[in-house]
Design a protein around this motif. Sequence first.
Motif, PDB file in Angstrom:
ATOM      1  N   VAL A  37       7.544  -5.973  -0.317  1.00 48.85           N
ATOM      2  CA  VAL A  37       6.569  -5.869  -1.403  1.00 48.85           C
ATOM      3  C   VAL A  37       6.210  -4.400  -1.600  1.00 48.85           C
ATOM      4  N   GLN A  39       4.405  -0.881  -2.186  1.00 49.08           N
ATOM      5  CA  GLN A  39       3.181  -0.313  -1.622  1.00 49.08           C
ATOM      6  C   GLN A  39       2.585   0.798  -2.467  1.00 49.08           C
ATOM      7  N   GLN A 191      -0.887  -5.242  -3.578  1.00 52.35           N
ATOM      8  CA  GLN A 191       0.271  -6.051  -3.216  1.00 52.35           C
ATOM      9  C   GLN A 191       0.161  -7.490  -3.711  1.00 52.35           C
ATOM     10  N   ARG A 195       3.012  -9.296  -5.850  1.00 50.50           N
ATOM     11  CA  ARG A 195       3.559 -10.624  -5.558  1.00 50.50           C
ATOM     12  C   ARG A 195       3.433 -11.577  -6.746  1.00 50.50           C
TER      13      ARG A 195
END
Length: 355
Positions: A37, A39, A191, A195
Amino acid sequence: MKISLYILVLKLIITTLVFSIEVDGELDDAYGGALSVQQVQTGFGDPGSELDAAYSILLDDKLYLMLTGNLEPNFNKLEIFIDSESGGQNKIISNLNSNNDNWAEKFDGFTFDKGFTADYLLIVRHGFGSTQLDLDFTKLGEGGSGGMVGRFDPINSGKNGPFEASNGLVIGFNNTNSGGIGSDQGQRANQEEARSVRTGTELSIPLELIGSPKSEIRMCVMINGQGHDYLSNQFLGAMPEWTGNLGTDGLGGYLENSSLGDIDLNDFDGDQFFVITNGVRPLEIIGFESDQDLSDLSITWVSYPGVSYRVESSIDMKSWSDIEDGIVSLGESTTYTFLDVEEKEVRKFFRVVEE
């Protein structure tokens, strides 16, 4: 007969519902959780080019890869390096590689993280006002070859694909994401927002095309400029917080007629690659038991440590109701027992969903 019917239905659901993948640039539930994921917020515009998260699953001798985010229609490059064989290049040496699209000359001297040796490269290009999507495939090293294997005509508003390339690769593309990580370059990305993005670039890669790997597969994914000579800060595995665009020199500068040879990913915290584990069994119901009067039912499925699951039921396979959620994995397999079937019910369908 009822017990046989339940077993048949369970196998059918797992095959057709849990593992259905359509290569169209939209994230399917079958992928499960993200492997990497983002950052950091992108330095390549908003909306522009960004990598939000990476997902993958291995099915039917194919590696399915979903990279959520955007690719600006100005021929920025989405570059996907694959480490799937022994050997490979930890440091790119231009004269040992096919130079399709001039990539090898521009990557000459570029160094990956320790533990990553590139064997293959996929390049995705998008341009001409979203009317053209190109796909290149390269096998690195002496004796390797590379070139464009497909040119497709995407439509910017919505899902596109599957498009099949000449070597068996399949690509899907959806560039409509307007959320995600933001463009305050280098600042920490949210994050959860990363997602939440469910569109981007999706690929189906025949395993035989990348050496038929029997163990783990590693990938280093990045967004580069039009000439392969100005790297963004968008990598998966992700760069650490406060990392701006790497540029040509690793510091954000552009050096004309120069390669990326000053960039060494070991200089950045963390691994700028993620791992796909081959040989792992997919989610599958492997057992179904009941007592004689069908008052106690047990379902057993393949599970993974640290993952939770939900059991659902339906009478028509259209509308599903939760029986129980938050069922914590018991290891390599998990069994759930419940009282569910009423005497008046002629049949009932069940499925297990990874949360």
